[in-house]
Design an enzyme around this catalytic site. Structure first.
Site, mmCIF file in Angstrom:
data_model
loop_
_atom_site.group_PDB
_atom_site.id
_atom_site.type_symbol
_atom_site.label_atom_id
_atom_site.label_comp_id
_atom_site.label_asym_id
_atom_site.label_seq_id
_atom_site.Cartn_x
_atom_site.Cartn_y
_atom_site.Cartn_z
ATOM 1 N N GLN A 1 1.077 -32.530 111.823
ATOM 2 C CA GLN A 1 -0.169 -32.571 111.633
ATOM 3 C C GLN A 1 -0.775 -31.145 112.273
ATOM 4 O OE1 GLN A 1 -2.322 -35.986 113.630
ATOM 5 N NE2 GLN A 1 -0.440 -36.943 113.852
ATOM 6 N N LYS B 1 -6.192 -28.785 119.196
ATOM 7 C CA LYS B 1 -5.734 -30.010 118.498
ATOM 8 C C LYS B 1 -7.484 -30.531 118.077
ATOM 9 C CE LYS B 1 -1.312 -31.328 119.992
ATOM 10 N NZ LYS B 1 -0.551 -32.503 120.301
ATOM 11 N N ALA C 1 -3.216 -24.757 127.577
ATOM 12 C CA ALA C 1 -2.835 -23.474 127.792
ATOM 13 C C ALA C 1 -1.372 -23.113 127.408
ATOM 14 C CB ALA C 1 -3.004 -23.054 129.243
ATOM 15 N N PHE C 2 -1.160 -21.888 126.559
ATOM 16 C CA PHE C 2 0.190 -21.813 126.399
ATOM 17 C C PHE C 2 1.021 -21.316 127.714
ATOM 18 C CE2 PHE C 2 1.110 -20.285 121.640
ATOM 19 C CZ PHE C 2 0.474 -21.124 121.314
ATOM 20 N N ASP D 1 6.088 -41.798 121.791
ATOM 21 C CA ASP D 1 6.628 -40.860 120.737
ATOM 22 C C ASP D 1 7.188 -39.603 121.634
ATOM 23 O OD1 ASP D 1 6.489 -39.407 118.366
ATOM 24 O OD2 ASP D 1 4.965 -37.979 118.898
ATOM 25 N N ASP E 1 2.964 -32.443 124.310
ATOM 26 C CA ASP E 1 2.681 -33.312 123.416
ATOM 27 C C ASP E 1 2.633 -34.584 123.322
ATOM 28 O OD1 ASP E 1 2.304 -33.413 120.579
ATOM 29 O OD2 ASP E 1 4.403 -33.483 119.889
#
Length: 527
Positions: free
Chosen positions: A221, A237, A341-342, A409, A429
Site C-alpha cells: 500500500q 499513511k 517518526a523515523f 499481521d 507497522d
C-alpha cells in the site's frame, strides 16, 4: 368439493405437525429425559457443526505445504506429532473461551459496558493473592492510580542497560526533537516515559512545515516519506476508512487496507501499557495541494486527479491498491493521516529482522503449523534466541499487544543489533489494527495459551485495569485526547479494550487451572 376437502385436510395436517414439533422442542428444553430416545438423540445433534473430522484433511494439506514457522516445524528438524486429539489448537479440552479461534460480539455497545467483571478472573486473583500476597496484593493495589503503579513497576528493573553505540561517546548539542529522540533510544525501551522529548516530537510531526515528499518503495500500500523543515522525517499513511467502518467480514487479514488512526492508537496504547516500543506517532491533517502535490516528483504527481465528486485524489505506485479504483481522496483537498517518526538510519542504529514463530500462512488455502498443532511452543523454547533471556516473554508481550489491537499481521519483528538479544521487540507497522471491535480473535493469543506464559509486569498491568478504578478504555481516551485527530478511536473500540483485558486474564486462569505452576505461568524477569 373433493379438492376443497383435500386442501382443508392438508392444512389441518400441517398445523398438527407444527404444534407437535413445537411441543417436543419445548419438552426437550425443559426436561430432555421425558422424551423417547429416538427424539432425544435427533434433537441433541441439532447445531453440532464441528466433529473434528476435518482435522485429518487439514493435516494432509499442511504436510504437503510450506510451514510458516519454518525453523520450528517438523520439517525444520523437530519430531512429527502423531495423532489428533489434544495437540490441536481447536481441541475443546481446556479452551472454553475459544470458538474456532474467534469470538464475535453481536450485542449492543450498551450491553458491552455492563460486563466489567468475570467470575473466573475473580477466582484467579483470589487464588494468586492467597498464593503470594507480597507479589499479588490486589486489595492494596486497587486504590493506587494506574500511572503511579506503572512507575513502581519501572523501578523494579534492576539492570541499567545502555544506549546506542553511536551516542555513547557523543559530545555536542542536539537542538531538534528527533535528534534527542534518537539519542534517547535505550537497551530496554525506545524512549523514556519521563522524557518530555517524545511530546515535543509528537507536536513537531503534527505541525512542522513539510519541505519534501518521497514515495516509499515496496509494500502493498502507498506510504510516503515526509521531510520537515528541521530535517526530521516521518512515515505518512493516509486515511482510507472512516473510523466507524469495520473490516469487511469476507476480507482476509492480508488484504485489508491499513488504517491511519490505528497507527496513532497503537502508539498510545503501547505507551499506556508501559511497553515504549512503538515509534512516536501523531495524527495530522494535510493539505494535499500544498503539502504533497506541490512537492511530489513527476512519477507521483502524475497520479493526481479530480474525482467526479470534485475532490483531489491520487494513488501513487505500489504492488496493490495503487490505481484509480483505490485512490486516496481529500475533502476537497484536506486529508487525515498518521505521521510516525523515523528511527535512526541503519548506519547509526542497525536493526535485525526476525521471523515471528507464530507467523500466519498468508494463504487462502493453507493454515500455519501452530494453527493445527498445539506443540510449537515446545520447539520454540529449545532454540535460540528464545531458550535464554527475555526474548520469549517479549514475544508474549507482543501478542498481548496485538490481541488488544486486533492485529493479525505480525509476520516479523525487529530489534536493534547494538543490544544483541538482551533487548525489546520493536512494535512497528500497526496499520491493520482496530479493524473489528465486535471480534476478539483468540488465535492472536496462541503463544500465550500454547506456552501458558506471561510476564509478571504485563499481567499486573492487566489485573490493575480489571480491578480499577482506572479502566483501560478511560486511560486510552484521555491519552489520545491531545492528538489532532481526536477521537482517534470510536467508543466501541475503547469498550473492546476492556473486554479483551478480561479475555487475556481468563486464559491465564485456564493455564493455572490445568495444573501449571503459577511461577511458571506468570514469570517475573524484573522487566
Amino acid at each position: 368439493m373433493k379438492l376443497k376437502q383435500r386442501v382443508v385436510i392438508t392444512c389441518v395436517g400441517l398445523a398438527t405437525l407444527t404444534i407437535f414439533y413445537l411441543l417436543v422442542e419445548t419438552v426437550y428444553k425443559i426436561n430432555p429425559n421425558r422424551l423417547p430416545t429416538f427424539l432425544k438423540n435427533s434433537l441433541s445433534n441439532v447445531g453440532h457443526e464441528y466433529d473434528g473430522s476435518h482435522i485429518s484433511a487439514i493435516r494432509k494439506r499442511l504436510n504437503k505445504s510450506n510451514y510458516t514457522s519454518d525453523d520450528f516445524s517438523p520439517e525444520g528438524g523437530g519430531d512429527k506429532v502423531s495423532g489428533v486429539g489434544k495437540d490441536t489448537l481447536h481441541s475443546s479440552d481446556d479452551r472454553r473461551s475459544r470458538k474456532d479461534g474467534v469470538e464475535h460480539w453481536a450485542m449492543s455497545p450498551l450491553l458491552l459496558r455492563i460486563n466489567n467483571t468475570d467470575s473466573e478472573v475473580d477466582l484467579l486473583l483470589h487464588k494468586l493473592q492467597n498464593y503470594d500476597r507480597r507479589k499479588f496484593d490486589f486489595t492494596k493495589l486497587k486504590p493506587i492510580p494506574y500511572y503511579e503503579y506503572l512507575k513502581t513497576l519501572r523501578k523494579r528493573i534492576k539492570r541499567k542497560g545502555t544506549s546506542l553505540d553511536a551516542f555513547r561517546t557523543f559530545i555536542g548539542s542536539l537542538t531538534t526533537s528527533w535528534e534527542r529522540f534518537h539519542k534517547g533510544i535505550h537497551q530496554y525501551h525506545l524512549y523514556s516515559p519521563d522524557d518530555s522529548t517524545v511530546d515535543d516530537l509528537l507536536r513537531d510531526v503534527a505541525q512542522e512545515p513539510i519541505v519534501d515528499v518521497e514515495q516509499k518503495e515496496g509494500g502493498t500500500q502507498l506510504k510516503l516519506i515526509i521531510t520537515f523543515s528541521d530535517e526530521g522525517q516521518a512515515l505518512f499513511k493516509p486515511m482510507r476508512y472512516p473510523r466507524e467502518q469495520e473490516t469487511l467480514p469476507n476480507h482476509f487479514y492480508f488484504s485489508d487496507y491499513e488504517r491511519h488512526n490505528a497507527e496513532v492508537a497503537a502508539f498510545h496504547l503501547d505507551r499506556v501499557l508501559g511497553f515504549y516500543r512503538v515509534p512516536p506517532t501523531a495524527g495530522r491533517v494535510v493539505n494535499m495541494t500544498r503539502d504533497i502535490k506541490r512537492l511530489a516528483d513527476h512519477k507521483l504527481s502524475k497520479t493526481f486527479f479530480i474525482s467526479p465528486a470534485n475532490n483531489l485524489c491520487f494513488h501513487g505506485s505500489c504492488s496493490y491498491y495503487c490505481d484509480s479504483g483505490h485512490a486516496i481522496c481529500g475533502s476537497p483537498d484536506l486529508l487525515e493521516s498518521s505521521m510516525a517518526a523515523f528511527l535512526p538510519p541503519e548506519k547509526i542504529a542497525a536493526r535485525k529482522t526476525w521471523r515471528n514463530p507464530w507467523k500466519r500462512s498468508y494463504s487462502k488455502h493453507r493454515k500455519a503449523y501452530w494453527e493445527v498443532y498445539d506443540d510449537l511452543c515446545d520447539k520454540v523454547k529449545t532454540k535460540s534466541p528464545y531458550n535464554t533471556g527475555r526474548r520469549l516473554l517479549d514475544l508474549m508481550d507482543t501478542h498481548v499487544f496485538d490481541f488488544m489491537t486486533g492485529n493479525l499481521d505480525r509476520h516479523h519483528y525487529e530489534t536493534f543489533k547494538d543490544f544483541g538479544n538482551d533487548t525489546f521487540h520493536l512494535h512497528l507497522d500497526n496499520g491493520r489494527s482496530f479493524g473489528k471491535w465486535r471480534l476478539d480473535d483468540m488465535s492472536i493469543l496462541a503463544p500465550v495459551f500454547q506456552c501458558c506464559k506471561i510476564r509478571y509486569s504485563t499481567f499486573m498491568k492487566l489485573a490493575k485495569f480489571y480491578i480499577g478504578p482506572d479502566k483501560l478504555s478511560a486511560l486510552m481516551k484521555a491519552e489520545t485526547s491531545r492528538d489532532k485527530l481526536f477521537p482517534v478511536l470510536i467508543q466501541n473500540h475503547l469498550i473492546a479494550l476492556d473486554r479483551r483485558v478480561i479475555k487475556i486474564l481468563k486464559e491465564i486462569y485456564i493455564c493455572i487451572q490445568n495444573g501449571n505452576d503459577i511461577s511458571d505461568v506468570i514469570e517475573d524477569d524484573h522487566f
